[in-house]
Design an enzyme around this catalytic site. Structure first.
Site, PDB file in Angstrom:
ATOM      1  N   ASP A 329     -24.819  -7.254  25.171  1.00  0.00           N
ATOM      2  CA  ASP A 329     -23.932  -8.121  25.941  1.00  0.00           C
ATOM      3  C   ASP A 329     -22.476  -7.846  25.563  1.00  0.00           C
ATOM      4  O   ASP A 329     -22.140  -6.804  25.000  1.00  0.00           O
ATOM      5  CB  ASP A 329     -24.328  -9.588  25.716  1.00  0.00           C
ATOM      6  CG  ASP A 329     -23.995 -10.480  26.904  1.00  0.00           C
ATOM      7  OD1 ASP A 329     -22.803 -10.753  27.119  1.00  0.00           O
ATOM      8  OD2 ASP A 329     -24.921 -10.917  27.604  1.00  0.00           O
ATOM      9  N   ASP A 330     -21.621  -8.790  25.846  1.00  0.00           N
ATOM     10  CA  ASP A 330     -20.167  -8.687  25.681  1.00  0.00           C
ATOM     11  C   ASP A 330     -19.795  -8.227  24.269  1.00  0.00           C
ATOM     12  O   ASP A 330     -20.446  -8.603  23.288  1.00  0.00           O
ATOM     13  CB  ASP A 330     -19.562 -10.065  25.962  1.00  0.00           C
ATOM     14  CG  ASP A 330     -18.082 -10.007  26.248  1.00  0.00           C
ATOM     15  OD1 ASP A 330     -17.483  -8.934  26.093  1.00  0.00           O
ATOM     16  OD2 ASP A 330     -17.539 -11.056  26.629  1.00  0.00           O
ATOM     17  N   TRP A 440     -24.212  -8.058  35.338  1.00  0.00           N
ATOM     18  CA  TRP A 440     -22.914  -8.122  36.005  1.00  0.00           C
ATOM     19  C   TRP A 440     -22.449  -9.574  36.004  1.00  0.00           C
ATOM     20  O   TRP A 440     -22.954 -10.398  36.752  1.00  0.00           O
ATOM     21  CB  TRP A 440     -23.054  -7.588  37.420  1.00  0.00           C
ATOM     22  CG  TRP A 440     -21.789  -7.435  38.206  1.00  0.00           C
ATOM     23  CD1 TRP A 440     -20.861  -8.391  38.481  1.00  0.00           C
ATOM     24  CD2 TRP A 440     -21.327  -6.242  38.854  1.00  0.00           C
ATOM     25  NE1 TRP A 440     -19.848  -7.881  39.250  1.00  0.00           N
ATOM     26  CE2 TRP A 440     -20.111  -6.565  39.492  1.00  0.00           C
ATOM     27  CE3 TRP A 440     -21.823  -4.951  38.959  1.00  0.00           C
ATOM     28  CZ2 TRP A 440     -19.393  -5.622  40.243  1.00  0.00           C
ATOM     29  CZ3 TRP A 440     -21.112  -4.024  39.700  1.00  0.00           C
ATOM     30  CH2 TRP A 440     -19.911  -4.354  40.324  1.00  0.00           C
ATOM     31  N   ASP A 441     -21.440  -9.870  35.189  1.00  0.00           N
ATOM     32  CA  ASP A 441     -20.968 -11.242  35.049  1.00  0.00           C
ATOM     33  C   ASP A 441     -19.730 -11.471  35.913  1.00  0.00           C
ATOM     34  O   ASP A 441     -19.040 -10.528  36.320  1.00  0.00           O
ATOM     35  CB  ASP A 441     -20.647 -11.532  33.578  1.00  0.00           C
ATOM     36  CG  ASP A 441     -21.011 -12.951  33.172  1.00  0.00           C
ATOM     37  OD1 ASP A 441     -21.111 -13.821  34.065  1.00  0.00           O
ATOM     38  OD2 ASP A 441     -21.184 -13.196  31.963  1.00  0.00           O
ATOM     39  N   CYS A 483     -24.949 -12.419  37.253  1.00  0.00           N
ATOM     40  CA  CYS A 483     -24.731 -13.478  36.268  1.00  0.00           C
ATOM     41  C   CYS A 483     -23.298 -13.953  36.428  1.00  0.00           C
ATOM     42  O   CYS A 483     -22.368 -13.198  36.204  1.00  0.00           O
ATOM     43  CB  CYS A 483     -24.950 -12.946  34.855  1.00  0.00           C
ATOM     44  SG  CYS A 483     -24.475 -14.127  33.567  1.00  0.00           S
ATOM     45  N   ASP A 505     -26.212 -20.712  32.271  1.00  0.00           N
ATOM     46  CA  ASP A 505     -25.863 -20.440  30.874  1.00  0.00           C
ATOM     47  C   ASP A 505     -26.530 -21.433  29.929  1.00  0.00           C
ATOM     48  O   ASP A 505     -26.487 -21.247  28.713  1.00  0.00           O
ATOM     49  CB  ASP A 505     -24.348 -20.513  30.683  1.00  0.00           C
ATOM     50  CG  ASP A 505     -23.649 -19.216  31.061  1.00  0.00           C
ATOM     51  OD1 ASP A 505     -24.346 -18.211  31.298  1.00  0.00           O
ATOM     52  OD2 ASP A 505     -22.409 -19.195  31.121  1.00  0.00           O
TER      53      ASP A 505
END
EC number: 3.2.1.22
Length: 700
Positions: A329-330, A440-441, A483, A505
């Site tokens: 993730d990030d 894809w956020d 996302c 979330d």
């Protein structure tokens, strides 16, 4: 031109009267044939103290013809041509679809109305287009799709929510006045999911006539349901256009998003089963035909603390637990050590990953897992190289201060340089690395969404679709998750380009019971991301036993959200158990027909999935039971003359302390006929609040 257009699907009929404008006479149960006297039998009286002519509730209601509620079209040509009145000039039917063409020669406008009734699923889709035939520009303010409802549709069920609390439902009488929902956030939104239901009074999961609606659009929208003073009622939905957003030059057109509708005479279950089947057959496309892989996402495990050796250790532990797709993730790209910097700089952080990303991906693949990566391409941080080099790429209005959201801004995807940069960066990542999955956020609303000074939500949404489409064409085997801080961008149109939604979330299992229930009315379980989180939820600080967390995640596309290195062995074994349980029933969960059972206890959520041969039913006790003894579980979707093997699959051991004596069937496999299960049912054990059991039924 025929007096009627009759579209027929497997179970339903749509009958449209073709006069000056097309008007729906019936949308519901199948009509074998149209009788010769139907036109006479449906002629309306004209009331005193009203207009002297009958005003049809057409597929595009017109203010100019005397529809005073909500016109389907609004606009003007420099202050003129603001009340068009159309006439039908063509009706072209092809099978279960029809296209109507209408014109107003005074206003110099042409309407095209498309309707398509899917034969297998009974789902109706409708959209409307307007074309400017005049010599001057036409400023379009609104173009919505309208569908009428019968007078006995008198109860409304709508959705509301917020971040970490999506897909909440509410009900209201639908007898006078109406309901209107407007979304101006620039994405589908957590607050205002573009869907609603209208039905007969008291419609439930299992009974009643219901009409369901969903607008497939990822930008601003308006939805309304109105009851006219004469008793006629309708649902209307379309894109919410900002002032001046759609100005049509000569021969230019605007096309509304698709509005999807569905009728059921078996309650909400009939709606959700039809919508889910339609999505499977017509909307979502998976690159490879295979079981949906179980995820591990690193976010709640390590956040921004990326150490390749440690991440590889996480991957090893994840593989042992049964995980099949590992997603970083990030925090993987240059300068991303917190939420206030580096968005837009989509280059690997070589300080964190001195040997590159390849060793991590190779390790993940060697452990038998696919590799996925998180991105948020539409965003930019002010503290980033991209912003310093291209501040003009921010979506906004010059001369105004725009507030940031989550310390970030939105990029203008209609700026060709910006678009090309984003495609180049994403294409490079997917070409350079063995990435089979993108999370894809999109983590903020659009404020002052201007492109070259003009309002640009429509253009931004279309540019997003184009960007995803081009990536899909370049990398057809890569799956994409939509996302958007969880449930902020969930709709049929984005699902045509993606394969999964992060439903929320919020990983709190109790909250997820309501969120996933609301989402299931429209979307099948295999596209609904549902993860087992740690015992203390990061978004609510509430603790849940693994039973509640595992069972809740079981019913969607399962994943886990944790650092498996730090978890005690007992917890990892528990995670492994629910992953294995999910895999055991994945064929049924991701291919069967979903349903819900109306509970006798309002504090229960009972839901399941069935195929032609087996069934899996979950009973979740959300809060303290109403009574000391639970009501029997009666299963109305069984075949009366068929025998079933019934066995308990899962139950929290802690609930046994609530009973001096527990039902003996919990430890056995029962054989019961369908009529026994339907009319008498199974006596349930007493459950703790916030716990769940699962029962499996197999046809003999």
């Amino acid at each position: 031109m025929n007096e009627f257009i009759h579209l027929q699907s497997k179970n339903h009929s749509l009958i449209i009267k073709t006069a000056r404008v097309p008007e729906v006479l019936h949308w519901g149960a199948k009509i074998a044939q149209i009788d010769e006297d139907l036109l006479l039998s449906t002629e309306r009286p004209i009331s005193q103290a009203r207009l002297d002519v009958d005003v049809p509730l057409s597929l595009c209601p017109e203010l100019g013809s005397g529809h005073f509620n909500a016109p389907g079209i609004e606009g003007h040509r420099d202050g003129l041509d603001w009340a068009p009145v159309f006439s039908l000039v063509a009706a072209n039917q092809s099978g279960n679809a029809v296209e109507f063409t209408l014109r107003d020669d005074m206003a110099k406008l042409e309407l095209t109305i498309e309707l398509d009734l899917d034969f297998d699923t009974d789902v109706l889709k409708k959209r409307t287009s307007v074309k400017n035939l005049g010599d001057s520009r036409y400023c379009l303010g609104k173009l919505s799709s309208t569908l009428p409802l019968p007078n006995h549709a008198n109860e409304l069920m709508t959705f509301h929510g917020r971040w970490c609390h999506e897909f909440q439902t509410q009900r209201q009488h639908f007898e006078h006045g109406g309901f209107m929902q407007e979304n101006r956030r620039g994405r589908t939104s957590h607050e205002n999911f573009p869907g609603l239901f209208v039905g007969s009074h008291g419609f439930s999961e299992q009974s009643g006539q219901v009409w369901g609606f969903h607008l497939a659009w990822s930008g601003n929208h308006q939805m309304r349901a109105d009851v006219r003073s004469d008793g006629r009622r309708f649902v209307q939905a379309g894109e919410l256009l900002l002032s001046g957003e759609s100005i049509l030059d000569t021969d230019e057109s605007y096309q509304s998003p698709w509005l999807y509708g569905c009728y059921s005479n078996s309650g909400l279950n009939g709606i959700s089963q039809r919508f889910q089947q339609f999505v499977r057959e017509n909307i979502v496309k998976f690159p490879v035909d295979k079981p949906r892989p179980v995820h591990l996402n690193t976010w709640e495990g390590i956040y921004f603390d990326h150490k390749p050796e440690y991440i590889m250790q996480m991957a090893s532990e994840a593989a042992e637990m049964g995980v099949e797709r590992f997603i970083i993730d990030d925090g993987w790209f240059i300068g991303r050590d917190g939420e206030r910097a580096a968005l837009g700089d989509w280059y690997l952080d070589e300080v964190k990953y001195p040997n590159g990303l390849e060793p991590v991906i190779e390790h993940v693949n060697d452990k038998g897992m696919e590799f996925g990566l998180w991105v948020e391409p539409e965003m930019v941080s002010q503290d980033s190289n991209l912003y310093r080099n291209h501040p003009e790429w921010v979506l906004g209005l010059q001369g105004y201060h725009q507030p940031s959201g989550r310390w970030q801004y939105v990029l203008d995807l209609q700026n060709e340089g910006c678009f090309n940069y984003l495609f180049e960066r994403l294409n490079d990542l997917l070409t350079r690395y063995n990435i089979t999955y993108l999370k894809w956020d999109m983590n903020r609303e659009l404020v002052q969404p201007g492109h070259q000074g003009r309002p640009a939500v429509h253009g931004q949404t279309m540019a997003l679709y184009r960007l995803v489409d081009e990536l899909n064409n370049a990398h057809p085997n890569v799956e994409i998750e939509s996302c958007s801080s969880g449930g902020g961008r969930i709709d049929f149109e984005i699902l045509k380009r993606t394969q999964r939604f992060w439903a929320s979330d919020c990983n709190d299992a109790l909250e997820r019971q309501a969120i996933q229930k609301g989402m299931s009315y429209f979307f099948p379980p295999e596209v609904m991301g549902a993860h087992i989180g740690p015992d203390e939820c990061h978004s609510t600080n509430r603790r849940h036993h693994i039973n509640m967390r595992g069972v809740t995640a079981l019913g969607g596309h399962m994943g886990v959200e944790l650092d498996p290195v730090k978890e005690p062995q007992a917890e990892k074994e528990a995670f492994s158990r629910y992953i294995a349980l999910h895999k055991q029933y994945r064929h049924l969960l991701h291919g069967g027909r979903s349903f819900r059972i109306d509970p006798a206890d309002k504090n229960q959520n009972i839901y399941g999935v069935e195929s032609d041969d087996e069934m899996l039913i979950t009973v979740c006790q959300l809060a303290m039971p109403d009574h000391a003894l639970p009501s029997p579980l009666r299963i109305n979707c069984t075949d009366a003359n068929t025998k079933y093997q019934v066995k308990l699959v899962e139950m929290p051991q802690t609930s046994f302390q609530l009973m001096k004596h527990r039902p003996k069937w919990l430890d056995k496999t029962l054989t019961l006929s369908g009529d026994n299960l339907k009319e008498i049912g199974i006596t349930l054990p007493i459950l703790d609040p916030e716990s769940a059991l699962i029962v499996h039924l197999q046809k003999i």
